[in-house]
Design an enzyme around this catalytic site. Sequence first.
Site, PDB file in Angstrom:
ATOM      1  CD  GLU A  98      -3.097  -1.125   2.080  1.00 12.22           C
ATOM      2  OE1 GLU A  98      -3.169  -0.169   2.863  1.00 12.22           O
ATOM      3  OE2 GLU A  98      -3.851  -2.110   2.123  1.00 12.22           O
ATOM      4  CG  HIS A 119      -9.131   6.345   1.519  1.00 15.31           C
ATOM      5  ND1 HIS A 119      -9.078   6.085   0.169  1.00 15.31           N
ATOM      6  CD2 HIS A 119      -8.534   5.296   2.127  1.00 15.31           C
ATOM      7  CE1 HIS A 119      -8.476   4.920  -0.025  1.00 15.31           C
ATOM      8  NE2 HIS A 119      -8.133   4.419   1.151  1.00 15.31           N
ATOM      9  NE  ARG A 143      -4.791   6.053   3.072  1.00 21.46           N
ATOM     10  CZ  ARG A 143      -5.265   5.099   3.863  1.00 21.46           C
ATOM     11  NH1 ARG A 143      -5.895   5.417   4.976  1.00 21.46           N
ATOM     12  NH2 ARG A 143      -5.117   3.837   3.548  1.00 21.46           N
ATOM     13  CG  HIS A 203     -10.266   6.653   5.562  1.00 19.94           C
ATOM     14  ND1 HIS A 203     -11.231   5.698   5.320  1.00 19.94           N
ATOM     15  CD2 HIS A 203      -9.112   5.969   5.799  1.00 19.94           C
ATOM     16  CE1 HIS A 203     -10.682   4.491   5.396  1.00 19.94           C
ATOM     17  NE2 HIS A 203      -9.405   4.630   5.716  1.00 19.94           N
ATOM     18  NE  ARG A 213      -5.111   5.421   9.804  1.00 18.12           N
ATOM     19  CZ  ARG A 213      -5.441   4.612   8.802  1.00 18.12           C
ATOM     20  NH1 ARG A 213      -4.671   3.581   8.478  1.00 18.12           N
ATOM     21  NH2 ARG A 213      -6.555   4.827   8.124  1.00 18.12           N
TER      22      ARG A 213
HETATM   23  C1  SIN Z   1      -7.763   1.073   2.507  1.00 20.03           C
HETATM   24  O1  SIN Z   1      -8.011  -0.117   2.348  1.00 20.03           O
HETATM   25  O2  SIN Z   1      -7.392   1.825   1.619  1.00 20.03           O
HETATM   26  C2  SIN Z   1      -7.945   1.652   3.872  1.00 20.03           C
HETATM   27  C3  SIN Z   1      -6.951   1.103   4.774  1.00 20.03           C
HETATM   28  C4  SIN Z   1      -6.564   2.105   5.799  1.00 20.03           C
HETATM   29  O3  SIN Z   1      -7.291   3.060   6.042  1.00 20.03           O
HETATM   30  O4  SIN Z   1      -5.474   1.962   6.358  1.00 20.03           O
END
Ligand code: SIN
Length: 526
Positions: free
Chosen positions: A110, A224, A273, A334, A369
């Site tokens: 990620e 998000h 993010r 988010h 985060r």
């Molecule tokens: C996501 O799956 O993009 C959200 C995961 C997160 O908020 O860490």
Amino acid sequence: MGRVVVVGSGIAGLSAALRANTLGHDVTVVTKAGASDGSTRHAQGGIAAALFPDDSVDAHIADTVRAGAGLNVREAVEALCSDGPLRVGELIALGAEFDRDGDALARGLEAAHSSARVLHAGGDATGAELERALIAAVHAAGIPVVEGAFLDDVIVEDARATGVSLRIGGAPLRLAADAVVLATGGWGRLYAHTTNPPVATGDGVAAAWRAGAVLADLEFTQFHPTALYRPDAGSAGAFLVSEAVRGEGAVLRNARGERFMTDVHPDAELAPRDVVARGIAVEMAAQGGRPVLLDATALGGAFLARRFPTIDAATRAAGYDWAAHPIPVTPAAHYAMGGVATDTEGRTTVPGLFAVGEVACTGTHGANRLASNSLLEGLVYGHRAAEAVDLPWTDEPPAWVREAAVASPSPATRAASRPFDRARLGDLLWEAAGVHREGARLSAAAAELAATALPEPGEDADLLTLGRLVVAAALSREESRGAHFRSDFPLPAEGAAAHTVLIPSSSSAPSAALTRPTRSEVPAAC
Ligand code: SIN
């Protein structure tokens, strides 16, 4: 052994309950809706932990701090990343079934992670599986879970939390406790656009404020980057399209079909993010507010359906075939990086009151985060708080709280002239304290919120309280850092980054440790 009341039934609350029960405490979990109605169940991407031979705790710490834009509390990050592998191992032993590649745990990448360390379950249904396993364990342990119990207040006597007052179907109930653990999650519903479920109304942080607890870093709301664009979503909220989709190779395109994140950051779609959310917001503004497009078509229909079954079903239900065409996405509120200020054991500034998971601010996440650190935070800090129930209470707030700058919201009264309107509150916060902020808009929002009458105790009152506090914190931070971007102060301030605290007038924290020249007393009724 003492009596422990845990408020909230997501990963943080259930982890605290299980550990406290193992240690011999008499534990009760209370939760305002159904036990699985909180945010945990909706978590898609996964849970990050340094479990693989090509990874290390140090690398996980470094990634967390890099994403947090220099505001992370180092010892809190170390606790998260060092305890993480052990706690995840226990979760597996408890029965949580993560996806596997053959015998090995499957792992995803990620944004802003330097290696693939994100475990997932059911493809993109990680939170649902963890919630299932934890609820099953809590039931097996015989821990009572009281559903439909709204938290009216934390009871404070002689400057110590001694229980909670609840409402169950309108009837009041008081539960006495030697330790109260708040695990009530965040307040995404403060914003018009959010990935959070309807229960995310900030009841725990508002109750902690009324109880005299110091709050921290409320200006840092994580947006998000990729929620499915559905103008008619209403109370269903914005459906999350996991960051893991970009981790597998999906890209973002503007209305002309061009990739744009490649011009914004060297890591393009896998930048932190906050960077991606702002990149999208700028691109949307340039194309008259139209959503950008998430292009996952190169991944193929069979892969998408297997790896992301939840998103596959939801996008198809919304009328999109994401295997064939890019889908419209926008940023949405988010996650709250801030919350009730705690030390690394979950202790707040009110003796006997703990806060864990999203309701808390340990300083772990800094200003932004790192993806998939939130489930880990709930797991690690729920466990740590339970272990601290029998420890002597520390008299001093942690150093980062003592060294923080102080923000002061304007006071509220029930007699204010403007009637409360939840939809208006969501729009106001989205416009003034959303992805892009600016001083004049924040000041106007603060004035409107100060003129809004506080509703009767309940979710609306808690949201209004949060709105005032978030706007005050955002106004006071005259710089841009992580998720907090001010167009009138577009750069980070020079020198060491300071946290922001809000101190209620009824705070029991040692006043000498927290008094600052800028401090002004604010009524706890705010
Ligand atoms: C996501 O799956 O993009 C959200 C995961 C997160 O908020 O860490």
